[in-house]
Design an enzyme around this catalytic site. Structure first.
Site, PDB file in Angstrom:
ATOM      1  N   TYR A 195      43.814  27.570  37.607  1.00 35.16           N
ATOM      2  CA  TYR A 195      42.607  27.074  36.929  1.00 35.16           C
ATOM      3  C   TYR A 195      42.106  28.111  35.916  1.00 35.16           C
ATOM      4  CZ  TYR A 195      37.587  26.755  36.180  1.00 35.16           C
ATOM      5  OH  TYR A 195      36.353  26.759  35.591  1.00 35.16           O
ATOM      6  N   LYS A 249      41.733  28.302  31.419  1.00 34.49           N
ATOM      7  CA  LYS A 249      40.597  28.730  30.577  1.00 34.49           C
ATOM      8  C   LYS A 249      41.049  29.851  29.630  1.00 34.49           C
ATOM      9  CE  LYS A 249      37.581  25.973  32.284  1.00 34.49           C
ATOM     10  NZ  LYS A 249      37.007  24.900  31.491  1.00 34.49           N
ATOM     11  N   ARG A 253      38.577  35.871  51.511  1.00 30.94           N
ATOM     12  CA  ARG A 253      39.320  34.726  50.957  1.00 30.94           C
ATOM     13  C   ARG A 253      40.332  35.250  49.936  1.00 30.94           C
ATOM     14  NH1 ARG A 253      35.741  30.070  48.134  1.00 30.94           N
ATOM     15  NH2 ARG A 253      35.308  31.774  46.704  1.00 30.94           N
ATOM     16  N   TYR A 272      30.756  31.183  31.645  1.00 31.04           N
ATOM     17  CA  TYR A 272      29.711  31.030  32.662  1.00 31.04           C
ATOM     18  C   TYR A 272      30.009  31.950  33.834  1.00 31.04           C
ATOM     19  CZ  TYR A 272      29.709  26.249  30.602  1.00 31.04           C
ATOM     20  OH  TYR A 272      29.732  25.144  29.797  1.00 31.04           O
ATOM     21  N   ASN A 292      32.396  25.968  46.991  1.00 33.37           N
ATOM     22  CA  ASN A 292      31.481  27.008  46.495  1.00 33.37           C
ATOM     23  C   ASN A 292      30.356  27.275  47.488  1.00 33.37           C
ATOM     24  OD1 ASN A 292      32.172  25.641  43.383  1.00 33.37           O
ATOM     25  ND2 ASN A 292      32.615  27.756  43.866  1.00 33.37           N
ATOM     26  N   SER A 295      34.859  30.537  31.525  1.00 33.85           N
ATOM     27  CA  SER A 295      34.413  31.039  32.824  1.00 33.85           C
ATOM     28  C   SER A 295      34.617  32.545  32.904  1.00 33.85           C
ATOM     29  CB  SER A 295      35.241  30.357  33.913  1.00 33.85           C
ATOM     30  OG  SER A 295      35.067  31.002  35.138  1.00 33.85           O
TER      31      SER A 295
HETATM   32  P1  NAD Z   1      32.528  18.926  37.044  1.00 44.46           P
HETATM   33  O1  NAD Z   1      33.829  18.654  37.697  1.00 44.46           O
HETATM   34  O2  NAD Z   1      31.290  18.508  37.742  1.00 44.46           O
HETATM   35  O3  NAD Z   1      32.503  18.293  35.567  1.00 44.46           O
HETATM   36  C1  NAD Z   1      33.648  18.123  34.777  1.00 44.46           C
HETATM   37  C2  NAD Z   1      33.735  16.650  34.409  1.00 44.46           C
HETATM   38  O4  NAD Z   1      34.866  16.436  33.571  1.00 44.46           O
HETATM   39  C3  NAD Z   1      33.910  15.749  35.634  1.00 44.46           C
HETATM   40  O5  NAD Z   1      32.862  14.801  35.655  1.00 44.46           O
HETATM   41  C4  NAD Z   1      35.271  15.103  35.445  1.00 44.46           C
HETATM   42  O6  NAD Z   1      35.302  13.782  35.929  1.00 44.46           O
HETATM   43  C5  NAD Z   1      35.452  15.198  33.927  1.00 44.46           C
HETATM   44  N1  NAD Z   1      36.850  15.233  33.481  1.00 44.46           N
HETATM   45  C6  NAD Z   1      37.854  16.016  33.957  1.00 44.46           C
HETATM   46  N2  NAD Z   1      38.981  15.769  33.285  1.00 44.46           N
HETATM   47  C7  NAD Z   1      38.697  14.822  32.359  1.00 44.46           C
HETATM   48  C8  NAD Z   1      39.466  14.153  31.359  1.00 44.46           C
HETATM   49  N3  NAD Z   1      40.759  14.369  31.209  1.00 44.46           N
HETATM   50  N4  NAD Z   1      38.837  13.235  30.584  1.00 44.46           N
HETATM   51  C9  NAD Z   1      37.525  12.974  30.737  1.00 44.46           C
HETATM   52  N5  NAD Z   1      36.760  13.575  31.663  1.00 44.46           N
HETATM   53  C10 NAD Z   1      37.342  14.488  32.474  1.00 44.46           C
HETATM   54  O7  NAD Z   1      32.490  20.468  36.729  1.00 44.46           O
HETATM   55  P2  NAD Z   1      31.283  21.362  36.205  1.00 44.46           P
HETATM   56  O8  NAD Z   1      30.921  22.295  37.279  1.00 44.46           O
HETATM   57  O9  NAD Z   1      30.240  20.524  35.605  1.00 44.46           O
HETATM   58  O10 NAD Z   1      32.038  22.196  35.097  1.00 44.46           O
HETATM   59  C11 NAD Z   1      31.986  21.858  33.721  1.00 44.46           C
HETATM   60  C12 NAD Z   1      32.870  22.821  32.947  1.00 44.46           C
HETATM   61  O11 NAD Z   1      32.421  24.158  33.178  1.00 44.46           O
HETATM   62  C13 NAD Z   1      34.334  22.803  33.368  1.00 44.46           C
HETATM   63  O12 NAD Z   1      35.132  22.991  32.218  1.00 44.46           O
HETATM   64  C14 NAD Z   1      34.463  23.995  34.293  1.00 44.46           C
HETATM   65  O13 NAD Z   1      35.767  24.505  34.302  1.00 44.46           O
HETATM   66  C15 NAD Z   1      33.496  24.963  33.628  1.00 44.46           C
HETATM   67  N6  NAD Z   1      32.971  25.976  34.556  1.00 44.46           N
HETATM   68  C16 NAD Z   1      32.343  25.576  35.710  1.00 44.46           C
HETATM   69  C17 NAD Z   1      31.870  26.526  36.596  1.00 44.46           C
HETATM   70  C18 NAD Z   1      31.190  26.103  37.873  1.00 44.46           C
HETATM   71  O14 NAD Z   1      31.076  26.925  38.769  1.00 44.46           O
HETATM   72  N7  NAD Z   1      30.710  24.893  38.015  1.00 44.46           N
HETATM   73  C19 NAD Z   1      32.028  27.902  36.314  1.00 44.46           C
HETATM   74  C20 NAD Z   1      32.650  28.268  35.121  1.00 44.46           C
HETATM   75  C21 NAD Z   1      33.121  27.293  34.249  1.00 44.46           C
HETATM   76  C1  UD1 Z   2      34.771  30.390  42.428  1.00 44.49           C
HETATM   77  C2  UD1 Z   2      36.147  30.294  41.830  1.00 44.49           C
HETATM   78  C3  UD1 Z   2      36.085  30.677  40.357  1.00 44.49           C
HETATM   79  C4  UD1 Z   2      35.052  29.821  39.623  1.00 44.49           C
HETATM   80  C5  UD1 Z   2      33.717  29.999  40.342  1.00 44.49           C
HETATM   81  C6  UD1 Z   2      32.623  29.199  39.740  1.00 44.49           C
HETATM   82  C7  UD1 Z   2      37.596  30.870  43.730  1.00 44.49           C
HETATM   83  C8  UD1 Z   2      38.561  31.860  44.275  1.00 44.49           C
HETATM   84  N1  UD1 Z   2      37.042  31.178  42.549  1.00 44.49           N
HETATM   85  O1  UD1 Z   2      34.343  31.697  42.285  1.00 44.49           O
HETATM   86  O2  UD1 Z   2      37.346  30.510  39.754  1.00 44.49           O
HETATM   87  O3  UD1 Z   2      34.952  30.215  38.277  1.00 44.49           O
HETATM   88  O4  UD1 Z   2      33.873  29.591  41.706  1.00 44.49           O
HETATM   89  O5  UD1 Z   2      32.864  27.844  39.979  1.00 44.49           O
HETATM   90  O6  UD1 Z   2      37.361  29.826  44.300  1.00 44.49           O
HETATM   91  N2  UD1 Z   2      31.705  32.466  49.958  1.00 44.49           N
HETATM   92  C9  UD1 Z   2      31.602  32.545  51.321  1.00 44.49           C
HETATM   93  N3  UD1 Z   2      31.700  31.390  52.058  1.00 44.49           N
HETATM   94  C10 UD1 Z   2      31.897  30.168  51.481  1.00 44.49           C
HETATM   95  C11 UD1 Z   2      32.009  30.088  50.076  1.00 44.49           C
HETATM   96  C12 UD1 Z   2      31.919  31.253  49.338  1.00 44.49           C
HETATM   97  O7  UD1 Z   2      31.427  33.617  51.884  1.00 44.49           O
HETATM   98  O8  UD1 Z   2      31.995  29.159  52.200  1.00 44.49           O
HETATM   99  C13 UD1 Z   2      31.557  33.691  49.148  1.00 44.49           C
HETATM  100  C14 UD1 Z   2      32.774  34.061  48.325  1.00 44.49           C
HETATM  101  O9  UD1 Z   2      33.657  34.859  49.055  1.00 44.49           O
HETATM  102  C15 UD1 Z   2      32.110  34.779  47.141  1.00 44.49           C
HETATM  103  C16 UD1 Z   2      30.762  34.070  46.982  1.00 44.49           C
HETATM  104  O10 UD1 Z   2      30.512  33.447  48.230  1.00 44.49           O
HETATM  105  O11 UD1 Z   2      31.865  36.122  47.474  1.00 44.49           O
HETATM  106  C17 UD1 Z   2      30.752  33.022  45.890  1.00 44.49           C
HETATM  107  O12 UD1 Z   2      31.831  32.134  46.103  1.00 44.49           O
HETATM  108  P1  UD1 Z   2      32.027  30.801  45.230  1.00 44.49           P
HETATM  109  O13 UD1 Z   2      30.754  30.045  45.159  1.00 44.49           O
HETATM  110  O14 UD1 Z   2      33.227  30.097  45.771  1.00 44.49           O
HETATM  111  O15 UD1 Z   2      32.317  31.344  43.772  1.00 44.49           O
HETATM  112  P2  UD1 Z   2      33.394  32.424  43.262  1.00 44.49           P
HETATM  113  O16 UD1 Z   2      34.240  32.926  44.359  1.00 44.49           O
HETATM  114  O17 UD1 Z   2      32.681  33.423  42.456  1.00 44.49           O
END
Ligand code: NAD
Ligand code: UD1
Length: 361
Positions: free
Chosen positions: A158, A162, A302, A186, A208, A133
């Site tokens: 969290y 990573k 936040r 990502y 989010n 991330s």
């Molecule tokens: P998600 O929670 O939808 O998917 C992760 C999946 O992993 C879930 O379905 C969960 O049930 C499964 N899981 C967790 N622990 C497990 C375990 N011990 N054994 C088996 N399954 C397990 O999240 P996502 O948004 O799809 O994210 C996927 C990956 O990308 C994660 O590693 C997350 O940290 C990373 N990531 C996500 C974002 C984002 O904003 N979505 C941003 C940066 C990185």
């Molecule tokens: C969050 C996580 C980050 C993770 C990323 C992608 C936090 C502090 N960080 O980041 O670790 O990698 O998601 O999953 O949670 N916002 C609002 N109102 C809301 C929600 C968000 O104003 O209800 C704003 C936030 O302040 C930010 C932007 O929208 O400026 C995006 O927020 P969000 O979607 O939560 O992602 P990140 O903060 O980038």
């Protein structure tokens, strides 16, 4: 035929995993997916998201309900299938929860990864794509962020999982040159598959921006709380690099192709669009393309939020031959299609506690 035929996708029932599976199947890979449903919806037959991924592609997925913390379970899957490469999505990812339950996060994310790497090594599978991330960069020292930007000064647990995993992968690839790993950092994944059949439906509370905004547009939440309008940005709200989840998915196929023809040890790539978008801008685009009105309430910043973050994605373009294709409008339209077609997410049936769907597709 792709160089790596059989791909193990951990966390395959989750948001990004289920979208990536669609691209993997379309690219001709065989997919074995596992998930423990910690943050994904399940029904009596397994994962509704993966069932729909099969519907979209017309191809079969082998699915196991399995937990990375259960080594014998994972070992059995490697014994049963000739796995060429692993895409490791499975992790817990809620920032707030990670601060309250650090041991849960260190155990699940770090121990899960350790178990997986050990089992891979024992089965002579050394190829991996890892979900990292942009959070590993902490508060940016410069923008756009390149992969050489310092990492590690992170304010949440969290994010630290990573970062620690990336450090572990560095040590591993330095110790044994057989490892061939790409860590993808990502930026902010949003949107959904254009069919509207699969999308984001976590079982844990989400915070989010895009899913929250969609809930407001649907009338399920009264107002979108904007965290701060006094940032040093053109409109005062925070800036992020939002990336369509299908662009993100294609980045994984590009990474696999690259691993298939290059021995990289460990390489890190940013996956983002290279463009920063403010909260206000995103809200405006969302309102326009969905023809809805999002009531806003400005509150204090936040805790732990950064001002602005967007990627320099040049390296992925030059080396992986990958770049994003989808616009902010498409991110909003596709997310909205998923939300309106599935206002309550995936159909949720009661889960039988004894159900294990080993090998069922
Ligand atoms: P998600 O929670 O939808 O998917 C992760 C999946 O992993 C879930 O379905 C969960 O049930 C499964 N899981 C967790 N622990 C497990 C375990 N011990 N054994 C088996 N399954 C397990 O999240 P996502 O948004 O799809 O994210 C996927 C990956 O990308 C994660 O590693 C997350 O940290 C990373 N990531 C996500 C974002 C984002 O904003 N979505 C941003 C940066 C990185
Ligand atoms: C969050 C996580 C980050 C993770 C990323 C992608 C936090 C502090 N960080 O980041 O670790 O990698 O998601 O999953 O949670 N916002 C609002 N109102 C809301 C929600 C968000 O104003 O209800 C704003 C936030 O302040 C930010 C932007 O929208 O400026 C995006 O927020 P969000 O979607 O939560 O992602 P990140 O903060 O980038």
């Amino acid at each position: 035929m792709p160089r790596f035929k059989t791909i193990l996708v951990t966390g395959g029932a989750g948001y990004i995993g289920s979208h990536c599976v669609v691209d993997l199947l379309n690219a001709g890979h065989d997919v074995i997916a596992i998930d423990n449903f910690a943050n994904a919806v399940c029904d009596e037959e397994g994962s509704p998201a993966l069932k729909r991924a099969q519907q979209i592609t017309g191809k079969k997925i082998v699915f196991y309900e399995a937990d990375l913390l259960n080594k014998p379970q994972i070992n059995d899957i490697f014994d049963k299938h000739p796995i060429d490469c692993v895409i490791h999505f499975a992790a817990l990812k809620a920032v707030g929860e990670s601060m309250q339950q650090p041991l849960l996060y260190y155990q699940n994310n770090l121990l899960g990864m350790l178990n997986l790497l050990e089992i891979m090594r024992n089965h002579e599978c050394y190829q991996m794509v890892f979900s990292s991330s942009c959070t590993v960069y902490g508060e940016p020292e410069y923008l756009p962020i390149t992969e050489t930007h310092p990492t590690g000064s992170i304010t949440n647990v969290y994010g630290r999982t990573k970062y620690f995993i990336e450090e572990m992968l560095k040590d591993l690839s330095a110790a044994d040159e057989k490892w061939n790993i790409i860590s993808l950092r990502y930026f902010n994944p949003v949107g959904a598959h254009p069919s509207g059949l699969i999308g984001e439906d976590p079982t844990k509370e989400f915070t989010n921006l895009m899913p929250f905004m969609a809930q407001v547009a649907l009338g399920k939440k009264p107002v979108l709380t904007v965290f701060g309008n006094d940032y040093n940005t053109p409109d005062g709200t925070g800036i992020r690099d939002y990336i369509h989840v299908m662009d993100l998915a294609s980045g994984h196929v590009a990474a696999l192709n690259y691993l298939g023809s290059n021995q990289v040890g460990l390489k890190v790539y940013n996956l983002g669009t290279g463009r920063g978008v403010s909260v206000k801008e995103l809200v405006e685009v969302f309102e326009r393309v969905t023809e809805t009105k999002i009531p806003l309430k400005y509150v204090d910043r936040r805790l732990g939020d950064i001002t602005a973050m967007w990627a320099d994605a040049t390296l992925a373009r030059e080396e992986l031959g990958w770049s994003t294709k989808l616009t902010i409008e498409e991110m909003c339209t596709d997310f909205w299609r998923w939300q309106t077609m599935n206002p309550d997410g995936y159909p949720k049936k009661s889960k039988k506690t004894s159900v294990i769907v080993n090998g069922n597709s």
